[in-house]
Design an enzyme around this catalytic site. Structure first.
Site, PDB file in Angstrom:
ATOM      1  CB  CYS A  44      -0.666   0.235   1.183  1.00  0.00           C
ATOM      2  SG  CYS A  44      -1.778   1.641   1.569  1.00  0.00           S
ATOM      3  CG  ASP A  51      -2.890  -3.830  -0.529  1.00  0.00           C
ATOM      4  OD1 ASP A  51      -3.250  -3.664   0.173  1.00  0.00           O
ATOM      5  OD2 ASP A  51      -2.387  -2.596  -1.091  1.00  0.00           O
TER       6      ASP A  51
END
Length: 132
Positions: A44, A51
């Site tokens: 992120c 992620d």
């Protein structure tokens, strides 16, 4: 690890990798190729937290198809990149289109739930032939 001397062989392969086109073995036929990459990760850009996603790639090739080991290493190369989901999926599509120039291609990023939000990003290039 910054000078590259202490990299493990897999890390070096990921760092040096480029997507590779190979000749389409059936250029006179329109057919569908599907790749699922269930271990996609990136970071992120706001928090630095990882992620996770499954990247689904579908395409109708023209003159070239993507070489699979280069695709695997390319996808692994996102692991330490700070990217929003939308940027990751569109970057994958752009790079693959630039590499194999397909008749049609779709990339779907199916990201795991984060903060009670499930995100699926779909990006497409060209028009899918109706019969494929």
């Amino acid at each position: 690890m910054t000078d590259g001397k202490d990299l493990l062989y897999g890390e070096r392969q990921i760092l040096e990798n480029q997507l590779l086109p190979i000749e389409n073995p059936a250029p006179d036929r329109q057919y569908l190729i599907t790749h699922d990459c269930p271990e996609f990760t990136c970071l992120c850009p706001r928090s630095g937290f990882p992620d996770f996603a499954t990247i689904h790639i579908e395409y109708v090739p023209d003159g070239h198809v993507v070489e699979l080991k280069s695709l695997k290493l390319y996808i692994n190369g996102f692991r330490n990149q700070h990217l929003f989901h939308e940027a990751a999926v569109n970057s994958i599509l752009d790079d693959l289109v630039r590499t194999v120039a397909p008749t049609w291609m779709k990339v779907i990023g199916d990201f795991t739930v984060r903060g009670n939000i499930k995100t699926v990003i779909t990006a497409q290039h060209g028009t899918r032939p109706a019969h494929v």
